[in-house]
Design a protein around this motif. Structure first.
Motif, PDB file in Angstrom:
ATOM      1  N   VAL A 122      53.613  -3.225  18.538  1.00  0.00           N
ATOM      2  CA  VAL A 122      54.526  -2.872  19.630  1.00  0.00           C
ATOM      3  C   VAL A 122      55.300  -4.102  20.099  1.00  0.00           C
ATOM      4  N   GLN A 126      59.324  -4.588  20.033  1.00  0.00           N
ATOM      5  CA  GLN A 126      60.078  -4.851  21.262  1.00  0.00           C
ATOM      6  C   GLN A 126      60.784  -6.205  21.224  1.00  0.00           C
ATOM      7  N   LYS A 133      62.444   2.854  21.099  1.00  0.00           N
ATOM      8  CA  LYS A 133      61.410   3.334  22.011  1.00  0.00           C
ATOM      9  C   LYS A 133      60.525   4.401  21.354  1.00  0.00           C
ATOM     10  N   GLU A 134      61.098   5.136  20.405  1.00  0.00           N
ATOM     11  CA  GLU A 134      60.323   6.186  19.725  1.00  0.00           C
ATOM     12  C   GLU A 134      59.158   5.585  18.948  1.00  0.00           C
ATOM     13  N   VAL A 136      57.709   2.667  19.474  1.00  0.00           N
ATOM     14  CA  VAL A 136      56.755   2.133  20.449  1.00  0.00           C
ATOM     15  C   VAL A 136      55.899   3.252  21.008  1.00  0.00           C
ATOM     16  N   SER A 137      56.512   4.381  21.328  1.00  0.00           N
ATOM     17  CA  SER A 137      55.776   5.509  21.894  1.00  0.00           C
ATOM     18  C   SER A 137      54.768   6.081  20.905  1.00  0.00           C
ATOM     19  N   GLN A 140      51.800   3.659  20.571  1.00  0.00           N
ATOM     20  CA  GLN A 140      50.933   3.669  21.751  1.00  0.00           C
ATOM     21  C   GLN A 140      50.137   4.977  21.852  1.00  0.00           C
ATOM     22  N   GLN A 141      50.769   6.083  21.542  1.00  0.00           N
ATOM     23  CA  GLN A 141      50.081   7.372  21.608  1.00  0.00           C
ATOM     24  C   GLN A 141      48.960   7.459  20.570  1.00  0.00           C
ATOM     25  N   GLN A 144      45.999   5.450  21.800  1.00  0.00           N
ATOM     26  CA  GLN A 144      45.331   6.147  22.894  1.00  0.00           C
ATOM     27  C   GLN A 144      44.496   7.309  22.357  1.00  0.00           C
TER      28      GLN A 144
END
Length: 244
Positions: A122, A126, A133-134, A136-137, A140-141, A144
């Motif tokens: 990430v 960045q 942003k897609e 990165v999302s 991160q998802q 998680q």
């Protein structure tokens, strides 16, 4: 013998009389050899046949008593052997189950190491662009989802999501020459490759431990004991790794 004047509680009277009656009946129903010979003579049976019959009956009675003793010894031996086998088999199940748990812990270590690389991915993304942003999302998802997974089955599903996220990131890198030339990304590539290799080894060892354990508890008569003791088959870890 205790004094006949000893007082017997009323609560014991019925039991005493019952035992005395039974003993008297047994005593009154016995006969001496001479009495049997006398009874045989009245039936015109020679005395030697009566004596032979007495010996044969006594021999048969002794033989039956010996057979009962042998059966009792055999039964006790079978129980003892069954007990020893049950203890040994239970310990074997426990040892195999512990091996599965230990190997799964090693798999989890590598999975955690792999998930921990995602924040670095990430940061790299960045650092070189503010428009992805897609990616990165997705990264991160996926991390998680892995952190929230508990069972091997849930972990396998979460790892698939991590795989997709890392593959998506690598597709992005393939179209970004500037990012490809980054030393930070190069270092991450080495870490990803090393983690994938270690994960493949640990996953293989875990699956071998599961195979040995499952075979052990599914074999008869082990399966009967395993079912009663709550030992259940464990799932294999079939998650695929990503290509570095």
């Amino acid at each position: 013998m205790k004094s006949l004047d000893m007082r017997i509680p009323e609560s014991m009277t019925s039991e005493v009389l019952e035992i005395a009656s039974r003993n008297y009946a047994n005593h009154s129903q016995t006969y001496s050899a001479s009495e049997l010979i006398q009874a045989g003579s009245e039936a015109q049976i020679p005395a030697e046949f009566i004596q032979y019959a007495i010996q044969e009956v006594q021999t048969q009675k002794q033989r039956r008593q010996q057979q009962r003793k042998v059966l009792a010894i055999v039964g006790a031996s079978i129980l003892a052997i069954s007990g020893i086998w049950s203890i040994w088999t239970y310990n074997s199940f426990s040892r195999r189950a512990s091996q599965v748990e230990a190997q799964w812990a090693q798999v989890e270590n590598q999975l955690q190491r792999r998930a921990d690389l995602i924040p670095n991915l990430v940061r790299v993304t960045q650092a070189y662009t503010e428009h992805e942003k897609e990616i990165v999302s997705v990264l991160q998802q996926s991390r998680q989802a892995y952190l929230q997974a508990d069972t091997p089955k849930e972990k396998a599903a979460a790892v698939e999501q991590v795989n997709e996220a890392i593959n998506h990131f690598q597709d992005y890198v393939a179209n970004n020459p500037q990012l490809q030339s980054s030393q930070l990304f190069t270092n991450l590539q080495y870490e990803i490759a090393g983690t994938e290799n270690r994960l493949a080894v640990e996953r293989m060892r875990y699956n071998q431990a599961v195979q040995w354990y499952n075979q052990r508890i599914q074999q008869f008569p082990n399966s009967v004991l395993a079912s009663g003791l709550g030992f259940q088959t464990q799932p294999f870890f079939q998650a695929t790794t990503t290509e570095p």
